[in-house]
Motif scaffolding. Structure first.
Motif, mmCIF file in Angstrom:
data_model
loop_
_atom_site.group_PDB
_atom_site.id
_atom_site.type_symbol
_atom_site.label_atom_id
_atom_site.label_comp_id
_atom_site.label_asym_id
_atom_site.label_seq_id
_atom_site.Cartn_x
_atom_site.Cartn_y
_atom_site.Cartn_z
ATOM 1 N N UNK A 243 0.829 -1.205 0.000
ATOM 2 C CA UNK A 243 0.000 0.000 0.000
ATOM 3 C C UNK A 243 0.863 1.256 0.000
ATOM 4 N N UNK A 244 0.263 2.357 -0.441
ATOM 5 C CA UNK A 244 0.953 3.635 -0.459
ATOM 6 C C UNK A 244 1.167 4.154 0.960
ATOM 7 N N UNK A 245 2.061 5.125 1.082
ATOM 8 C CA UNK A 245 2.420 5.709 2.375
ATOM 9 C C UNK A 245 1.203 6.265 3.112
ATOM 10 N N UNK A 246 0.312 6.940 2.387
ATOM 11 C CA UNK A 246 -0.857 7.552 3.031
ATOM 12 C C UNK A 246 -1.734 6.491 3.700
ATOM 13 N N UNK A 247 -1.848 5.322 3.068
ATOM 14 C CA UNK A 247 -2.645 4.234 3.626
ATOM 15 C C UNK A 247 -1.912 3.575 4.800
ATOM 16 N N UNK A 248 -0.599 3.447 4.677
ATOM 17 C CA UNK A 248 0.199 2.851 5.764
ATOM 18 C C UNK A 248 0.069 3.656 7.046
#
Length: 315
Positions: A243-248
């Motif tokens: 997953x992308x950083x924002x989701x992490x």
């Protein structure tokens, strides 16, 4: 200047917490203001969201599923492991396990907002984990603590509607129909949320001043470890899943920040004040740790998002 003030969020939280600890009488009269202030925070979040944010989240259910699964798989297991490692007595063991078995709290939504996470995803995961908690939390407590509890289902759902969903929807509607007017105040909304959560932390510290002074290093270490593992496992599990950083960031907060208020209520109703100690300490610590992490992440620029979705997983 505004961003700098917001980035110093942990400092304001710690300073006001210290004031509240040594002068609790300044904040204890505001106990009844906690819920209205939380509502204001959620309204502020709603004013920054659009319906398309939620549409994108619902089109990528893998992130939601991962966050909810980690919430109910990792946190109870970690709680039980900590109980055995620290060899805690029955009351403290029950308290840690209760914290591990409840859903994510509204603090996760606030910290996600301040950390530039995916707020729509955070709110969606909190809502789903809270609703699932009606059935899952009693089962997990029975499994891990060998104790039966009766979850206050109506109160949980009512709080979810009143504190989280209703103000967010109102904010969404205002942003949809009064977009130009709302755009003028959107820049200060993170400051509003930060000020509100700092105030709430101070009130919580003031209300629990006597408990804090009697907390031993063992229970404090247990709570810090539990919270830290939750944050780390949420973040890195999401990273490992692509997953992308924002989701992490979003999943980290959802997994690591529990509904400690519910844990305290269950402990007081079914067990003992000593069992409520873990939830009390957690309610203070997770706001402090969350504010520190949110401040760190707010300073880091997010990678550019693919146009398809903020929660896209690589093939």
């Amino acid at each position: 200047m505004l961003n700098r003030v917001i980035q110093l969020f942990p400092l304001w939280a710690l300073l006001l917490s210290a004031v509240a600890y040594y002068n609790p009488e300044l904040f204890t009269p505001y106990k009844s203001a906690i819920i209205p202030v939380l509502t204001v925070i959620m309204l502020s979040m709603g004013l920054t969201l659009t319906w398309s944010d939620f549409n994108k989240v619902m089109q990528t259910p893998k992130a939601i599923a991962l966050g909810v699964l980690l919430q109910y798989l990792v946190m109870p297991f970690v709680a039980l492991t900590i109980v055995y490692i620290f060899n805690l007595d029955n009351d403290l063991s029950l308290g840690i396990i209760l914290v591990g078995c409840v859903a994510g709290g509204t603090a996760s939504n606030v910290m996600c907002f301040l950390a530039k996470g995916d707020v729509a995803l955070s709110i969606t995961m909190t809502a789903i984990s809270t609703l699932l908690g009606v059935l899952v939390t009693p089962f997990l407590i029975s499994l891990y603590a060998q104790q039966l509890v009766d979850i206050p289902t109506q109160a949980m759902i009512l709080n979810l509607l009143k504190i989280v969903l209703a103000p967010v929807i109102i904010g969404l509607l205002l942003n949809s129909f009064l977009q130009k007017q709302v755009a003028k105040i959107q820049a200060i909304l993170p400051l509003v949320s930060m000020t509100a959560i700092v105030f709430i932390i101070a009130v919580i510290v003031a209300l629990n001043q006597s408990h804090i002074s009697s907390v031993g290093p063992v229970i404090l270490c247990a709570v810090v470890l539990h919270n830290g593992i939750g944050l780390l496992s949420g973040y890195w599990a999401a990273r490992w899943c692509g997953f992308q950083e924002v989701v992490c960031r979003t999943i980290a907060f959802e997994v690591g920040l529990q509904n400690s208020g519910l844990a305290v209520a269950l402990a007081m109703k079914f067990f003992s004040p000593a069992a409520a100690m873990a939830g009390t300490v957690f309610s203070i610590w997770h706001n402090i740790s969350g504010s520190i992490l949110a401040s760190m992440w707010s300073k880091r620029a997010l990678p550019a998002k693919p146009s398809s979705s903020t929660a896209q997983v690589p093939d």
